[in-house]
Design a protein around this motif. Structure first.
Motif, PDB file in Angstrom:
ATOM      1  N   GLN A 182       0.840  -1.158  -0.135  1.00 14.54           N
ATOM      2  CA  GLN A 182      -0.049   0.108   0.008  1.00 14.54           C
ATOM      3  C   GLN A 182       0.967   1.285   0.115  1.00 14.54           C
ATOM      4  O   GLN A 182       1.965   1.425   0.506  1.00 14.54           O
ATOM      5  CB  GLN A 182      -0.794   0.090   1.206  1.00 14.54           C
ATOM      6  N   GLY A 183       0.543   2.269  -0.832  1.00  9.32           N
ATOM      7  CA  GLY A 183       1.206   3.291  -1.069  1.00  9.32           C
ATOM      8  C   GLY A 183       0.253   4.707  -0.960  1.00  9.32           C
ATOM      9  O   GLY A 183      -1.042   4.344  -0.764  1.00  9.32           O
ATOM     10  N   GLU A 187      -3.378   0.920  -3.342  1.00  9.67           N
ATOM     11  CA  GLU A 187      -2.926  -0.809  -3.254  1.00  9.67           C
ATOM     12  C   GLU A 187      -2.328  -1.392  -4.262  1.00  9.67           C
ATOM     13  O   GLU A 187      -2.824  -0.951  -5.412  1.00  9.67           O
ATOM     14  CB  GLU A 187      -3.948  -1.683  -2.502  1.00  9.67           C
ATOM     15  N   GLU A 213       6.122   2.975   0.163  1.00  9.28           N
ATOM     16  CA  GLU A 213       5.167   2.045   0.209  1.00  9.28           C
ATOM     17  C   GLU A 213       5.409   1.197   1.521  1.00  9.28           C
ATOM     18  O   GLU A 213       6.583   0.900   1.939  1.00  9.28           O
ATOM     19  CB  GLU A 213       5.067   1.179  -1.118  1.00  9.28           C
TER      20      GLU A 213
END
Ligand SMILES: Cc1cc2nc3c(=O)[nH]c(=O)nc-3n(C[C@H](O)[C@H](O)[C@H](O)COP(=O)(O)OP(=O)(O)OC[C@H]3O[C@@H](n4cnc5c(N)ncnc54)[C@H](O)[C@@H]3O)c2cc1C
Ligand code: FES
Ligand code: FES
Lengths: 334, 227
Positions: A182-183, A187, A213
Motif C-alpha cells: 500500500q502506498g 494498493e 510503500e
C-alpha cells in the motif's frame, strides 16, 4: 548508531503519511532483527523510525475464500511456521522458516521484514570495506575479487554478486505468492517473481517496493497440489546459519509421471531464484533420478562460479536431485 | 547474622570491576595480549565505557517515554530510542544478568522473555516495548526457590564460565513451554539460538531433559505457548 526520531504508528494510514512525508529518510520497523543490526553497523542510517508493531490488523494470518491464505506483514516467522494451515497446505514454507535463524529471532522477525532483509555479503555489511556498489553506488564490488564463498552463481552482474539470504522467500517463490503493498496511490499486488530484482542499475534497491510503500500482506494462492512440497537447506552448520544453497521443491506426481513442478533456489542469486528450465524438463517425465539430474543440469546451465564459490554449482545440482528424490520418495544412488 | 553483617556484604562483581578500572589494574594485564599503544587506547576506552555505565546515559532530545513491566514490577523510563532492551536492562535498571555476547543476534546471551516469548534483547529497541511484560533471568526464581530449569542446570553442570547461562536458561524455559523438548535432537535444534563457547551442550540438554518433566511454576506472567 546514528540518532533518529522514533514514532509508534497506531494506524496504517498515519504510518503511510509519515513515511511519505519523510521523503525516503524514514524506515519502517518490523522485528528489527535486520534493520537494527544494520543500523548498529552504520550501513542503514534512517533519520526516522516508524514502528509498525502496534498495527494489529497487519499481524493476522487469515484464510482467503477459495482456499488461499493471507499472511499479514507483521505475522511473526515463528507463528507462520507453526500455523496449522501453513503446515497442512504449504509445508515447504513452514520448513523453510524453521530452517532459518533461531527460535528467538523467528519470534521477532516478521513476514514483511523477512522479504526486505538485506544481503549478508561481508563487503555490504561492514562499512570498513570501501567497495560495495549496493551500499555506496559507484564504489565497486569488493566481493568480485575478494572472499566470495557465499556469493552468487546465477544471474549476477559484474557490478554485484551478492545473494538474497532469506529461506522464507525461496519457499514463497516456489509457491508463487503475491506481495500486497500500500502506498500513497493505493494498493497494488506484486507477483513474487517480480518483487525482488536482479543486480541492474539501482543496486541500492533489492526490490521494486517504493520508498513510500508499506507491505501489508503476502497472499498464498490456493493450489492443493503444492501440499506436496519440500525445503532442503545446505549450510556450514546443522542449525542457526544461512544457506550455502537451498531448494524449495513442489511436485505433482500422477502414477509415476510428473504433471507439474516448481523449483526455487536460495543462496545462489541476488533474488530467490526460480528454476523454470528445470520445471519444464520435469513436466511430463517419469519421477526418477535421471529426470531429477536432467532438471538439475538445466537449472545450473547458466551458472558461473568465482574463486571461492564454484563448489556451489555442483552443490546446487546435488541439492536439487536430493530434494526432488526426497519429495518423490525415490531411492537415491550414492 | 547481625545488622552489621548486612552492611558489610561482600562487594558485587560489578563493584570489583569498577575498582579494577579505577585503579588502572587493566594496564598491567593488557600488554600481555596487545601492542602497548593499542592496549592503552583500549584501556582508556574501557574506562570511558565504565564511566557511562555508572551515570545514566543522557536521554537526548529525541527521548521517548516507555512504561513496561519487568519481572513483575512496572518501570517507566525516558530513553534515547537507540537504546536496546538489553542496554536498558543492564545499564539503566542494573539487571546485569542478561549478557551481551555479540550484540548482533548471533549468540543468544541476551535472551529474555517478552510476553512469554523468547527474543534477543540486543536487537530490540527498548522503546518498542511499551506495555510489554519482560522476564529476565533475575525474575525466574520465586524468592529463594530456584526455577526448576535453574536447579537442573546446577545439578547437571550446564555451564562452565557461565556467561551464556542466563540466556540459555531463559531460552530453555521458553523451549519447554513451547513443547519443543520431545527428544535430544529436538532440544538441540530448538536451543541452537544459544551458543556456548565452553561447549557445555551435552549438560545443557541433560538439564532440559530433567526440568521438562517437572511442574513449571507460573512466572510473574503466565508463559504462553507459541505453537
Ligand atoms: C544471526 C542471524 C541469523 C539469521 N539467520 C537467518 C537464516 O538462516 N535464514 C533467514 O532466512 N534469515 C535469517 N536471518 C534474518 C532474519 O530472517 C531477518 O532479519 C528477518 O526476517 C527480518 O525481519 P524483521 O521483521 O526483523 O525485519 P526488520 O529488521 O524490522 O526490517 C527489515 C527491513 O524491512 C523493512 N520493513 C519491515 N516491515 C515492513 C513492511 N511491512 N513494509 C515495508 N517495509 C518493511 C524495514 O524498514 C527494513 O528495511 C538471520 C538473522 C540474524 C540476525
Ligand atoms: S548479545 Fe544478543 S544475541 Fe548475542
Ligand atoms: S558456559 Fe561458558 S559460554 Fe557457556
Amino acid at each position: 548508531m546514528n540518532p533518529f526520531t522514533y514514532s509508534r504508528a497506531t494506524d496504517g494510514n498515519a504510518a503511510l503519511s509519515e513515511l511519505a512525508a519523510a521523503n525516503g529518510q524514514a524506515k519502517l520497523l518490523g522485528g528489527g532483527t535486520n534493520l537494527i543490526d544494520l543500523m548498529k553497523m552504520g550501513v542503514e542510517q534512517p533519520k526516522k523510525l516508524i514502528d509498525i508493531n502496534r498495527l494489529a490488523p497487519l499481524a493476522k494470518i487469515e484464510e482467503l475464500p477459495g482456499g488461499g491464505l493471507r499472511l499479514g506483514a507483521l505475522s511473526r516467522n515463528s507463528d507462520v511456521a507453526e500455523h496449522p494451515l501453513v503446515r497442512e497446505r504449504y509445508p515447504v514454507l513452514s520448513q523453510a522458516l524453521l530452517a532459518g535463524a533461531s527460535p528467538q529471532l523467528r519470534n521477532m522477525a516478521t513476514t514483511g521484514g523477512n522479504l526486505l532483509q538485506r544481503t549478508r555479503c561481508y563487503y555490504f555489511y561492514d562499512p570498513a570495506f570501501p567497495a560495495c556498489n549496493k551500499r555506496q553506488p559507484g564504489s565497486g564490488c569488493g566481493a568480485l575479487e575478494g572472499f566470495n564463498r557465499i556469493h552468487a552463481i546465477l544471474g549476477q552482474s559484474d557490478q554485484c554478486i551478492a545473494t538474497h539470504p532469506s529461506d522464507m522467500c525461496v519457499a514463497l517463490a516456489a509457491l508463487e505468492a503475491v506481495v500486497r503493498v500500500q502506498g500513497p496511490k493505493g494498493e497494488r499486488e506484486i507477483p513474487f517473481g517480480e518483487f525482488h530484482t536482479l543486480p541492474g542499475e539501482h543496486l541500492e534497491n533489492d526490490t521494486v517496493l517504493g520508498k513510500d510503500e508499506l507491505i501489508t500482506a503476502v497472499d498464498l494462492p490456493a493450489a492443493p497440489w503444492v501440499k506436496h512440497s519440500h525445503y532442503l537447506k545446505v549450510r556450514d552448520r546443522a542449525s542457526y546459519t544461512f544457506a550455502l544453497v537451498s531448494v524449495a521443491a513442489v511436485l505433482e506426481i500422477d502414477g509415476g509421471t510428473i504433471k507439474q513442478a516448481r523449483i526455487a533456489l536460495g543462496g545462489v542469486a541476488h533474488k530467490p531464484w526460480r528454476a523454470k528450465e528445470a520445471e519444464q524438463k520435469l513436466a511430463g517425465s517419469r519421477a526418477d533420478e535421471a529426470a531429477f539430474r536432467a532438471a538439475a543440469d538445466a537449472a545450473l546451465a547458466g551458472a558461473k562460479g568465482y574463486k571461492y564459490n564454484s563448489f556451489k554449482i555442483e552443490l546446487a545440482r546435488r541439492a536439487i536431485v536430493r530434494a526432488l528424490g526426497t519429495l518423490a520418495g525415490t531411492p537415491r544412488s550414492a | 547474622m547481625t545488622d552489621s553483617d548486612f552492611q558489610s556484604l561482600p562487594p558485587t562483581r560489578r563493584d570489583f570491576l569498577r575498582q579494577l578500572a579505577a585503579a588502572g589494574a587493566a594496564v598491567t594485564l593488557a600488554p600481555y595480549f596487545l601492542a602497548p599503544s593499542f592496549a592503552e587506547a583500549r584501556e582508556t576506552a574501557a574506562a570511558g565505557a565504565m564511566e557511562t555505565a555508572l551515570s545514566p546515559v543522557p536521554a537526548g532530545p529525541e527521548a521517548v517515554d516507555v512504561t513496561l513491566t519487568i519481572n513483575g514490577a512496572k518501570q517507566t523510563l525516558k530513553l534515547d530510542p537507540r537504546v536496546s532492551l538489553l542496554d536498558a536492562l543492564r545499564e539503566r535498571l542494573n539487571l546485569t544478568g542478561s549478557k551481551k555476547g555479540c550484540d548482533h543476534g548471533q549468540c543468544g546471551a541476551c535472551t529474555v522473555l517478552v510476553n512469554g516469548r523468547r527474543i534477543n534483547s540486543c536487537l530490540s529497541l527498548a522503546v518498542t516495548h511499551e506495555g510489554d511484560e519482560v522476564i529476565t533471568i533475575e525474575g525466574l526464581a520465586q524468592g529463594n526457590e530456584l526455577h526448576p530449569v535453574q536447579s537442573a542446570f546446577i545439578k547437571h553442570d550446564g555451564f562452565q564460565c557461565g556467561y551464556c547461562t542466563p540466556g540459555q536458561i531463559c531460552s530453555a524455559v521458553a523451549c519447554i513451554a513451547e513443547g519443543h523438548t520431545k527428544h535430544d535432537d529436538e532440544i538441540r535444534e530448538w536451543m541452537s539460538g544459544n551458543l556456548c563457547r565452553c561447549g557445555a551442550y551435552p549438560n545443557i540438554v541433560a538439564a532440559i531433559n530433567e526440568a521438562k518433566g517437572q511442574p513449571q511454576p507460573a512466572l510473574k506472567r503466565q508463559l504462553s505457548s507459541v505453537s
